[in-house]
Design an enzyme around this catalytic site. Structure first.
Site, PDB file in Angstrom:
ATOM      1  N   HIS A 263       0.995  -1.186   0.056  1.00  0.00           N
ATOM      2  CA  HIS A 263      -0.112  -0.170   0.063  1.00  0.00           C
ATOM      3  C   HIS A 263       0.726   1.426  -0.008  1.00  0.00           C
ATOM      4  CE1 HIS A 263      -3.509   2.196   1.153  1.00  0.00           C
ATOM      5  NE2 HIS A 263      -2.886   2.967   1.826  1.00  0.00           N
ATOM      6  N   GLU A 264       1.875   1.332   0.840  1.00  0.00           N
ATOM      7  CA  GLU A 264       2.727   2.725   1.030  1.00  0.00           C
ATOM      8  C   GLU A 264       3.489   2.445  -0.283  1.00  0.00           C
ATOM      9  OE1 GLU A 264       1.922   4.671   3.115  1.00  0.00           O
ATOM     10  OE2 GLU A 264       0.818   3.238   4.581  1.00  0.00           O
ATOM     11  N   HIS A 267       1.911   4.555  -2.650  1.00  0.00           N
ATOM     12  CA  HIS A 267       1.964   6.222  -2.598  1.00  0.00           C
ATOM     13  C   HIS A 267       3.424   6.634  -2.991  1.00  0.00           C
ATOM     14  CE1 HIS A 267      -1.541   7.105  -0.123  1.00  0.00           C
ATOM     15  NE2 HIS A 267      -1.241   6.037   0.704  1.00  0.00           N
ATOM     16  N   GLU A 293      -4.530   8.583  -2.683  1.00  0.00           N
ATOM     17  CA  GLU A 293      -4.943   7.205  -2.264  1.00  0.00           C
ATOM     18  C   GLU A 293      -5.237   6.186  -3.423  1.00  0.00           C
ATOM     19  OE1 GLU A 293      -4.880   6.815   1.011  1.00  0.00           O
ATOM     20  OE2 GLU A 293      -6.061   4.778   1.307  1.00  0.00           O
TER      21      GLU A 293
END
Lengths: 498, 498
Positions: A263-264, A267, A293
């Site tokens: 997930h990160e 980003h 996001e």
């Protein structure tokens, strides 16, 4: 180009200050000894006050007009000037005293919140949250007056430039109409399937970290310009050319930290992919929190929870942890990663029930900012909403309106960006796969290169050149909408075709 | 007290900016990915330019006089005002263009120096070092004109406030007269003793780190307000209430990293012991580099290379590394830690031959700043000096005038503080032991509490309240001098009594 050049020098200075604060913020969460929190607070406050003074210098406003009068500005320069004006308008709209008071109230309220959540004691939080809300409404009203918006839209614009309630309301209404039946259908289907087997642990931290690093490399994280570290609350932070993501490890679970890292990493790809020629200018920044996001959810939810990627990941995990037996099969891993179950805690929610948490918070925070819901009535309204939207009876406020830091921290207007990001992720992933049919088969081999290339070109490299909807239309042919997200859920969870 | 209050607010802001730079500097050496060096440079440059602008605001000069006219200032406030004036005088003496040019030239020259040292290629460095010297002379002359000093004293004053060549020259002359014979006598004595046995390795990094942490705790390092990390070049940095020391580990040697940690811990105690009421004010800063070095050398050389501390350390090391045999005896460890041998490299030198390296560099850098020695003539002068002072024939410039970063980095005037610190350390340790006869026996039990208490009271808590000589007179009854250092060497290395 005298005025424009002066402005770019001013904003380069602001960009460097923001980067310095980014590194200090990372340090606070990952390295700082406990006894340094006061002195760190002073450092960050001074950097923030200096940046505010530099940004709100009234000569900047004169230079905006002068730069426009100079002419000769290209596409990127004009967009840069637009973003400079936006930053200036937001910062100069609010009196310095109010900025400081709102910031102090939020800091104090966050501290109280940690204890109130632990003890499930809403009464303790209430007066502090009332003060935060009062000041954030004043901030919203002050910004709204300067920007020609109502208070909530003005706050929202601070997180997601150009986003408005008028855009969100019909989209969220569609989700509200469709999702309850969809959740019920998925739950029924999963109940008829074999339950996923838990992976047998323990899972040594060092092995988890090694797998995380390997997957980050596969997705495309550039370690010459970034790091992976540990913090209590995972985040993506740091600075330009120095993007730092964090995770936390649980020796009892192999899957949580890993999906957190992915997930990160989503980003981080956005941050690392911003155009270097504009790195310290407003137009060179990420477009807003919804698109940000979308990049993390595209990597985590769209790509890495897919059946294809699970086919790559399962043998990787089996080998790294020395696992044996059917729990390590790709099909079982995919079932683990796509389990749907309504729960109380937003951050633990699966992608099908997650929007309900956001619909509720959006409904409540718009009402609070409009003055239609008091803090005293918040727990009851929250619990009613959980019953209505997810069919759950909240047992205590710790599992209810006390669970998130956003409101105590003054972040009204942030919540909708999570779900808007999920919608944009589905839309972008669909367009990427249509442009490159090799993307899905690539995931099964741990190859993200085509996906990354498409994102780089269509999202990351554009930074803040376009508004969010413009960018989505250019990349996917459509403005932001729910249709691709809902189709994705039906395909992944109900076996729909196409 | 309006003007004084405004000044303390201004300097508190400067202190916070300096702290922010301190953390970023630590990060650069310990955490930063390689690709972030440009963006980090921009961050540090912006912080430094902002601090310079804030410090040299001409309104500060008016406020100094106004604050004095307000009266009512106590002892610490008056000293604070004196230090504010000093900081302002240094910063405002030099035109901004010259500051920037000198800084850019030094940054470039440092980069070239890394390659020139590696290749032992002085010709490569020469034009860059000439430019650095030219600009540092201009800086020294500008500061000197404002402070009423010659150029070298003005540069020296920047590292060690109040220190002057007129104080150093007679002290260094005494060392020059005494040390060559003393080194010869020590060498003769050690040649007649058994050679120290090397400790048999390897020494796992994790064990070395654990011992380092344990010794830091014993000496008195406060881990709630500091850290231990790894960097290529050990240092003590960080910020107020956040003191970060580093070391580097060599699995083939147990002793180097350990003494490095103890040395930096001495620096750290000074930083952690500064009075918290004055933490962000000039008077609350450490007095200068000579006293700072005295604190590291007091812990490392005076306390931790003593026979008493070796009696504590030997069994600690033996147990931690599972060592067996006579190499692990306290007497052998003490012999290892007090071996005297002239060598080419300053940072590897023992405490008896170390001053010769400094006498040489001081002689050369005063001549360069005075215009009496050109950069072209530096290698020859350096090698002549090594022959004269240590009897060594320098084989190449890598082992000669290319070994140190100080001159390429523009730090003319820094070198003497190393030896002045060694003298002050001997003086302070003697006074501490005279005040507390339990200090030496305490070291044999790993107990630093009495020593730390005396240092805290007599040095750390005084911060910049007094000039260096005033502080030494208050603490030891004498201004800075060589007598206690020479007596220490004669006692430790020649068995002299008393």
């Amino acid at each position: 180009m005298q005025a424009y050049a002066t402005l770019t020098a001013t904003f380069a200075r602001l960009g460097a200050l923001e980067d310095a604060s980014g590194i200090l913020g990372w340090d606070t969460q990952t390295q700082m000894p406990d006894g340094a929190s006061d002195t760190r607070g002073e450092q960050l406050a001074v950097l923030s006050v200096l940046a505010h003074e530099i940004l709100t210098d009234p000569r900047n406003a004169e230079r905006f007009d002068a730069a426009e009068a100079e002419g000769q500005l290209g596409l990127w320069e004009r967009a840069n000037l637009r973003e400079m004006r936006r930053a200036y308008a937001h910062a100069s709209a609010v009196p310095g005293d109010l900025v400081a008071a709102a910031s102090r109230a939020a800091t104090r309220c966050e501290m109280i919140w940690r204890e109130a959540r632990r003890d499930s004691d809403f009464a303790r939080l209430r007066p502090h949250l009332e003060e935060v809300l009062r000041l954030r409404r004043l901030v919203g009203e002050a910004k709204g007056a300067a920007l020609g918006l109502d208070a909530y839209d003005a706050l929202l614009d601070g997180y997601d430039p150009g986003m408005r309630r008028a855009r969100i309301d019909p989209i969220f209404a569609e989700l509200r109409a469709v999702l309850p039946d969809l959740v019920a259908a998925v739950r029924e289907r999963q109940a008829a399937e074999p339950s996923p087997l838990p992976l047998p642990g323990p899972f040594p931290v060092e092995v988890q970290r090694e797998i995380g690093l390997r997957l980050m490399r596969a997705v495309g994280f550039d370690f010459a310009r970034g790091r992976l570290d540990v913090s209590l609350h995972p985040f993506c932070g740091g600075a330009t050319d120095d993007v730092r993501i964090t995770t936390r490890y649980d020796e009892a679970s192999a899957t949580g930290a890993l999906m957190g890292v992915l997930h990160e990493t989503g980003h981080a790809l956005y941050e690392q992919g911003r155009p270097s020629a504009w790195r310290h200018q407003p137009v060179g920044q990420a477009r807003g929190m919804s698109l940000h996001e979308s990049q993390s959810l595209l990597v985590e939810m769209q790509a890495c929870r897919s059946a294809e990627f699970c086919a790559f990941l399962a043998p990787t995990l089996r080998h790294a942890f020395g696992g044996e037996g059917p729990a390590w099969d790709a099909e079982n891993l995919h079932r683990l990663y796509t389990r749907v179950e309504p729960g109380f805690i937003r951050v633990d929610a699966d992608e099908v029930t997650y929007p309900a948490h956001i619909l509720l918070r959006y409904r409540l925070e718009t009402a609070m900012i409009a003055g239609d819901l008091t803090v005293a009535d918040l727990p009851g309204a929250f619990n009613d909403g959980m019953k209505e939207l997810l069919g759950l009876t909240v047992p205590d406020d710790r599992h209810g309106c006390l669970q998130d830091i956003h409101w105590p921290g003054g972040s009204f207007g942030y919540f909708p960006t999570y779900t808007l990001g999920a919608l944009a992720a589905a839309q972008l992933f669909k367009a990427a796969c249509a442009a490159h049919p090799g993307i899905r088969p690539g995931l099964a081999a741990g190859d993200f290169s085509q996906l990354r290339g498409w994102l780089q070109e269509n999202v990351h490299a554009r930074a803040s050149l376009m508004e969010t909807d413009e960018l989505l239309i250019a990349a996917t042919g459509q403005p932001l909408g729910a249709q691709d997200f809902l189709a994705h859920l039906r395909r992944r969870y109900l076996g729909a075709q196409g």
